[in-house]
Write a protein that holds these residues in place. Structure first.
Motif, PDB file in Angstrom:
ATOM      1  N   LYS A 153       0.761  -1.154  -0.068  1.00 45.23           N
ATOM      2  CA  LYS A 153      -0.041  -0.108   0.173  1.00 45.23           C
ATOM      3  C   LYS A 153       0.924   1.216  -0.035  1.00 45.23           C
ATOM      4  O   LYS A 153       0.442   2.281  -0.340  1.00 45.23           O
ATOM      5  CB  LYS A 153      -0.801  -0.103   1.239  1.00 45.23           C
ATOM      6  N   MET A 154       2.075   1.131   0.529  1.00 47.29           N
ATOM      7  CA  MET A 154       3.134   2.437   0.513  1.00 47.29           C
ATOM      8  C   MET A 154       3.971   2.424  -0.763  1.00 47.29           C
ATOM      9  O   MET A 154       4.650   3.419  -0.964  1.00 47.29           O
ATOM     10  CB  MET A 154       3.882   2.119   1.882  1.00 47.29           C
ATOM     11  N   GLY A 155       3.543   1.588  -1.588  1.00 46.24           N
ATOM     12  CA  GLY A 155       4.194   1.817  -2.806  1.00 46.24           C
ATOM     13  C   GLY A 155       5.528   1.017  -3.490  1.00 46.24           C
ATOM     14  O   GLY A 155       6.023   1.274  -4.241  1.00 46.24           O
ATOM     15  N   GLU A 156       6.067   0.110  -2.677  1.00 46.43           N
ATOM     16  CA  GLU A 156       7.009  -0.418  -2.431  1.00 46.43           C
ATOM     17  C   GLU A 156       6.897  -1.342  -4.073  1.00 46.43           C
ATOM     18  O   GLU A 156       5.892  -1.796  -4.446  1.00 46.43           O
ATOM     19  CB  GLU A 156       7.623  -1.702  -1.586  1.00 46.43           C
ATOM     20  N   ASP A 157       8.275  -1.471  -4.763  1.00 48.39           N
ATOM     21  CA  ASP A 157       8.019  -1.986  -6.088  1.00 48.39           C
ATOM     22  C   ASP A 157       8.311  -3.407  -6.109  1.00 48.39           C
ATOM     23  O   ASP A 157       9.260  -4.113  -6.255  1.00 48.39           O
ATOM     24  CB  ASP A 157       9.463  -1.302  -6.811  1.00 48.39           C
ATOM     25  N   LEU A 158       6.955  -4.110  -5.876  1.00 45.77           N
ATOM     26  CA  LEU A 158       6.904  -5.518  -5.732  1.00 45.77           C
ATOM     27  C   LEU A 158       5.921  -5.874  -6.747  1.00 45.77           C
ATOM     28  O   LEU A 158       4.954  -5.355  -7.060  1.00 45.77           O
ATOM     29  CB  LEU A 158       6.335  -5.800  -4.245  1.00 45.77           C
ATOM     30  N   LYS A 159       6.025  -7.157  -7.432  1.00 44.71           N
ATOM     31  CA  LYS A 159       5.110  -7.770  -8.066  1.00 44.71           C
ATOM     32  C   LYS A 159       3.635  -8.256  -7.222  1.00 44.71           C
ATOM     33  O   LYS A 159       2.624  -8.107  -7.863  1.00 44.71           O
ATOM     34  CB  LYS A 159       5.705  -9.031  -8.952  1.00 44.71           C
TER      35      LYS A 159
END
Length: 264
Positions: A153-159
Protein backbone atom coordinates in the motif's frame (compact mmCIF):
# COMPACT_ATOMS: atom_id res chain seq x y z
CA UNK A 1 14.93 -54.16 -41.12
CA UNK A 2 12.59 -53.89 -38.14
CA UNK A 3 15.57 -53.91 -35.82
CA UNK A 4 17.18 -51.09 -37.82
CA UNK A 5 13.96 -49.04 -37.77
CA UNK A 6 13.54 -49.61 -34.05
CA UNK A 7 17.12 -48.54 -33.48
CA UNK A 8 16.63 -45.36 -35.52
CA UNK A 9 13.40 -44.48 -33.75
CA UNK A 10 15.04 -45.01 -30.38
CA UNK A 11 17.91 -42.70 -31.27
CA UNK A 12 15.47 -40.02 -32.48
CA UNK A 13 13.78 -39.79 -29.10
CA UNK A 14 14.74 -36.69 -27.18
CA UNK A 15 16.01 -37.24 -23.71
CA UNK A 16 13.92 -35.68 -20.99
CA UNK A 17 15.85 -33.08 -18.98
CA UNK A 18 17.14 -34.55 -15.76
CA UNK A 19 15.50 -32.99 -12.71
CA UNK A 20 17.97 -32.34 -9.93
CA UNK A 21 17.11 -32.27 -6.28
CA UNK A 22 17.43 -28.74 -4.86
CA UNK A 23 20.86 -27.99 -3.44
CA UNK A 24 20.09 -25.22 -1.00
CA UNK A 25 22.71 -22.63 -0.15
CA UNK A 26 21.96 -20.92 3.17
CA UNK A 27 23.55 -17.75 4.49
CA UNK A 28 23.06 -15.83 7.71
CA UNK A 29 23.65 -12.22 6.73
CA UNK A 30 23.92 -8.82 8.36
CA UNK A 31 22.96 -5.47 6.90
CA UNK A 32 21.96 -2.03 8.12
CA UNK A 33 18.76 -0.01 8.09
CA UNK A 34 20.06 3.45 8.90
CA UNK A 35 21.92 3.07 12.18
CA UNK A 36 20.15 -0.18 13.10
CA UNK A 37 21.97 -3.49 12.67
CA UNK A 38 19.78 -6.10 11.01
CA UNK A 39 20.09 -9.87 10.68
CA UNK A 40 18.75 -11.94 7.83
CA UNK A 41 18.67 -15.43 6.37
CA UNK A 42 19.08 -15.89 2.61
CA UNK A 43 18.63 -19.20 0.82
CA UNK A 44 18.58 -20.33 -2.81
CA UNK A 45 19.01 -23.43 -4.95
CA UNK A 46 22.57 -23.70 -6.29
CA UNK A 47 21.39 -26.07 -9.04
CA UNK A 48 19.48 -23.23 -10.70
CA UNK A 49 21.57 -20.98 -12.89
CA UNK A 50 21.04 -17.27 -13.33
CA UNK A 51 18.63 -14.75 -11.80
CA UNK A 52 15.26 -15.87 -10.52
CA UNK A 53 12.29 -14.25 -8.73
CA UNK A 54 13.04 -13.17 -5.17
CA UNK A 55 10.73 -13.32 -2.15
CA UNK A 56 11.13 -11.64 1.23
CA UNK A 57 9.64 -13.40 4.27
CA UNK A 58 8.45 -11.12 7.08
CA UNK A 59 8.14 -13.12 10.32
CA UNK A 60 5.37 -13.32 12.88
CA UNK A 61 5.51 -10.99 15.86
CA UNK A 62 7.94 -13.41 17.52
CA UNK A 63 10.74 -12.11 15.28
CA UNK A 64 13.22 -13.82 12.96
CA UNK A 65 12.96 -17.39 14.19
CA UNK A 66 13.21 -20.92 12.82
CA UNK A 67 9.70 -20.84 11.36
CA UNK A 68 10.47 -17.83 9.17
CA UNK A 69 13.69 -19.52 8.04
CA UNK A 70 11.79 -22.72 7.25
CA UNK A 71 9.44 -20.81 4.98
CA UNK A 72 12.42 -19.22 3.24
CA UNK A 73 13.80 -22.72 2.62
CA UNK A 74 10.41 -23.83 1.29
CA UNK A 75 10.44 -20.94 -1.18
CA UNK A 76 13.99 -21.75 -2.27
CA UNK A 77 12.83 -25.30 -2.92
CA UNK A 78 10.27 -23.85 -5.34
CA UNK A 79 13.04 -22.14 -7.29
CA UNK A 80 13.07 -18.67 -5.72
CA UNK A 81 15.80 -16.89 -3.83
CA UNK A 82 14.30 -16.05 -0.46
CA UNK A 83 15.23 -13.89 2.49
CA UNK A 84 13.73 -14.14 5.96
CA UNK A 85 14.21 -10.61 7.23
CA UNK A 86 14.68 -9.01 10.61
CA UNK A 87 12.05 -6.35 11.27
CA UNK A 88 13.05 -5.51 14.84
CA UNK A 89 16.82 -5.15 14.47
CA UNK A 90 19.72 -7.03 16.05
CA UNK A 91 17.84 -10.29 15.58
CA UNK A 92 15.52 -9.58 18.50
CA UNK A 93 12.97 -12.28 19.30
CA UNK A 94 10.10 -12.57 21.75
CA UNK A 95 9.12 -15.66 23.72
CA UNK A 96 5.83 -14.43 25.18
CA UNK A 97 2.93 -12.25 24.01
CA UNK A 98 3.82 -9.29 26.22
CA UNK A 99 7.35 -8.97 24.88
CA UNK A 100 6.10 -9.63 21.34
CA UNK A 101 3.62 -6.78 21.62
CA UNK A 102 6.34 -4.45 22.90
CA UNK A 103 8.35 -5.22 19.78
CA UNK A 104 5.47 -5.23 17.30
CA UNK A 105 3.33 -2.45 18.78
CA UNK A 106 5.36 0.50 17.46
CA UNK A 107 4.89 -0.76 13.88
CA UNK A 108 1.11 -0.69 14.28
CA UNK A 109 1.22 2.77 15.84
CA UNK A 110 3.56 4.10 13.12
CA UNK A 111 3.50 1.84 10.04
CA UNK A 112 6.17 3.96 8.39
CA UNK A 113 8.77 2.49 10.77
CA UNK A 114 8.81 -0.69 8.70
CA UNK A 115 9.49 0.95 5.35
CA UNK A 116 13.24 1.67 5.65
CA UNK A 117 13.80 -1.73 7.26
CA UNK A 118 11.93 -3.51 4.49
CA UNK A 119 13.80 -1.52 1.85
CA UNK A 120 17.12 -2.39 3.49
CA UNK A 121 16.21 -6.07 3.21
CA UNK A 122 15.24 -5.58 -0.43
CA UNK A 123 18.59 -3.92 -1.14
CA UNK A 124 20.45 -6.78 0.51
CA UNK A 125 18.54 -9.34 -1.53
CA UNK A 126 19.08 -7.37 -4.74
CA UNK A 127 22.83 -7.52 -4.16
CA UNK A 128 22.79 -11.23 -4.99
CA UNK A 129 23.40 -12.21 -8.61
CA UNK A 130 20.68 -14.86 -8.21
CA UNK A 131 18.04 -12.15 -7.75
CA UNK A 132 15.94 -10.90 -10.64
CA UNK A 133 15.25 -7.41 -9.31
CA UNK A 134 12.35 -6.98 -11.76
CA UNK A 135 10.48 -9.89 -10.15
CA UNK A 136 10.31 -9.43 -6.41
CA UNK A 137 7.58 -10.33 -3.95
CA UNK A 138 7.00 -10.78 -0.25
CA UNK A 139 5.09 -13.01 2.11
CA UNK A 140 4.33 -12.46 5.77
CA UNK A 141 2.75 -14.24 8.69
CA UNK A 142 0.46 -12.61 11.28
CA UNK A 143 2.37 -9.39 12.12
CA UNK A 144 4.42 -10.00 8.98
CA UNK A 145 1.28 -10.39 6.90
CA UNK A 146 0.17 -6.93 7.98
CA UNK A 147 3.60 -5.57 7.12
CA UNK A 148 3.71 -6.91 3.56
CA UNK A 149 0.26 -5.47 2.86
CA UNK A 150 1.42 -2.17 4.32
CA UNK A 151 4.51 -2.20 2.10
CA UNK A 152 2.36 -2.83 -0.96
CA UNK A 153 0.00 0.00 0.00
CA UNK A 154 2.97 2.32 0.55
CA UNK A 155 4.09 1.75 -3.02
CA UNK A 156 7.03 -0.64 -2.74
CA UNK A 157 8.12 -1.95 -6.13
CA UNK A 158 6.87 -5.52 -5.75
CA UNK A 159 5.07 -7.78 -8.18
CA UNK A 160 2.93 -9.16 -5.39
CA UNK A 161 2.57 -9.88 -1.69
CA UNK A 162 0.92 -12.68 0.26
CA UNK A 163 -0.47 -12.24 3.75
CA UNK A 164 -1.07 -15.34 5.86
CA UNK A 165 -3.43 -14.64 8.79
CA UNK A 166 -2.35 -10.99 8.93
CA UNK A 167 -4.16 -7.80 9.84
CA UNK A 168 -5.43 -5.94 6.81
CA UNK A 169 -6.23 -2.28 7.38
CA UNK A 170 -3.27 -0.72 9.18
CA UNK A 171 -2.54 1.54 6.18
CA UNK A 172 -5.31 3.04 3.99
CA UNK A 173 -5.52 1.94 0.36
CA UNK A 174 -4.24 4.45 -2.19
CA UNK A 175 -4.61 3.79 -5.91
CA UNK A 176 -1.73 6.15 -6.69
CA UNK A 177 0.71 4.10 -4.61
CA UNK A 178 -0.40 0.48 -4.82
CA UNK A 179 1.49 -1.40 -7.57
CA UNK A 180 1.58 -4.94 -6.24
CA UNK A 181 -1.03 -7.64 -6.55
CA UNK A 182 -2.21 -8.91 -3.16
CA UNK A 183 -3.22 -12.38 -1.99
CA UNK A 184 -4.85 -12.60 1.43
CA UNK A 185 -4.90 -16.08 3.02
CA UNK A 186 -7.34 -15.72 5.89
CA UNK A 187 -8.71 -18.09 8.50
CA UNK A 188 -12.44 -17.48 8.54
CA UNK A 189 -12.64 -18.36 12.25
CA UNK A 190 -9.84 -15.95 13.24
CA UNK A 191 -11.11 -13.56 15.94
CA UNK A 192 -7.95 -11.46 15.64
CA UNK A 193 -8.95 -10.51 12.08
CA UNK A 194 -12.76 -10.25 12.38
CA UNK A 195 -15.25 -9.97 9.54
CA UNK A 196 -15.60 -6.22 10.05
CA UNK A 197 -11.91 -5.93 9.19
CA UNK A 198 -12.08 -8.21 6.17
CA UNK A 199 -15.20 -6.45 4.87
CA UNK A 200 -13.50 -3.06 5.15
CA UNK A 201 -10.40 -4.38 3.39
CA UNK A 202 -12.44 -5.67 0.45
CA UNK A 203 -14.40 -2.42 0.26
CA UNK A 204 -11.21 -0.35 0.17
CA UNK A 205 -9.55 -2.60 -2.39
CA UNK A 206 -12.62 -2.59 -4.62
CA UNK A 207 -12.92 1.20 -4.37
CA UNK A 208 -9.50 1.70 -5.99
CA UNK A 209 -9.71 -1.19 -8.46
CA UNK A 210 -6.88 -3.06 -6.76
CA UNK A 211 -5.60 -6.42 -7.99
CA UNK A 212 -6.25 -8.71 -5.06
CA UNK A 213 -7.49 -12.17 -4.17
CA UNK A 214 -9.10 -12.92 -0.82
CA UNK A 215 -9.04 -16.59 0.15
CA UNK A 216 -10.85 -17.70 3.32
CA UNK A 217 -10.16 -21.12 4.86
CA UNK A 218 -13.06 -22.70 6.69
CA UNK A 219 -12.61 -23.19 10.42
CA UNK A 220 -9.05 -21.84 10.49
CA UNK A 221 -7.94 -19.77 13.46
CA UNK A 222 -5.05 -17.34 13.79
CA UNK A 223 -1.58 -18.74 13.00
CA UNK A 224 -3.14 -21.64 11.07
CA UNK A 225 0.01 -22.21 8.97
CA UNK A 226 2.39 -22.75 11.89
CA UNK A 227 2.59 -26.26 13.42
CA UNK A 228 4.02 -24.69 16.59
CA UNK A 229 0.76 -22.80 17.17
CA UNK A 230 -0.70 -25.66 19.21
CA UNK A 231 2.23 -25.58 21.65
CA UNK A 232 1.91 -21.80 21.86
CA UNK A 233 -1.76 -22.25 22.75
CA UNK A 234 -0.82 -24.61 25.60
CA UNK A 235 1.62 -22.06 27.02
CA UNK A 236 -0.66 -19.06 26.49
CA UNK A 237 -4.28 -20.29 26.61
CA UNK A 238 -5.75 -16.84 25.93
CA UNK A 239 -4.25 -16.71 22.43
CA UNK A 240 -6.81 -17.83 19.79
CA UNK A 241 -4.28 -19.78 17.71
CA UNK A 242 -4.25 -23.29 16.27
CA UNK A 243 -2.50 -25.14 13.49
CA UNK A 244 -4.79 -26.25 10.66
CA UNK A 245 -3.07 -28.68 8.29
CA UNK A 246 -5.73 -28.44 5.59
CA UNK A 247 -5.64 -24.64 5.56
CA UNK A 248 -1.84 -24.65 5.65
CA UNK A 249 -1.66 -26.93 2.60
CA UNK A 250 -4.36 -25.07 0.70
CA UNK A 251 -2.92 -21.62 1.38
CA UNK A 252 0.59 -22.67 0.32
CA UNK A 253 -0.82 -23.98 -2.96
CA UNK A 254 -2.73 -20.72 -3.42
CA UNK A 255 0.51 -18.82 -2.86
CA UNK A 256 2.35 -20.96 -5.42
CA UNK A 257 -0.36 -20.41 -8.02
CA UNK A 258 -0.35 -16.67 -7.28
CA UNK A 259 3.42 -16.38 -7.74
CA UNK A 260 3.29 -18.50 -10.89
CA UNK A 261 0.91 -15.92 -12.37
CA UNK A 262 2.61 -12.71 -11.30
CA UNK A 263 6.20 -13.81 -11.97
CA UNK A 264 5.58 -14.89 -15.58
Amino acid sequence: MLAVLFSCNSNDKKKEPEMKEPKLKEENVTYAAGDINMNGFIVYDENIEGPRPAVIVVPEWWGLNDYAKKRARDLAGLGYIAMAMDMYGNGQQADNPDSAMKLAGPFYQDPGLAKPRFEAAMSKLKSYSQTDATRMGAIGYCFGGAQVINMAKMGEDLKGVVSFHGNLNVVPANKDLLKAAILVCHGDADPMVPQTETDLFKKQMDSIGAKYVFKPYEGALHAFTNPAADEVKKKFPDLPVAYNAAADTASWKDMKDFFDRIFK
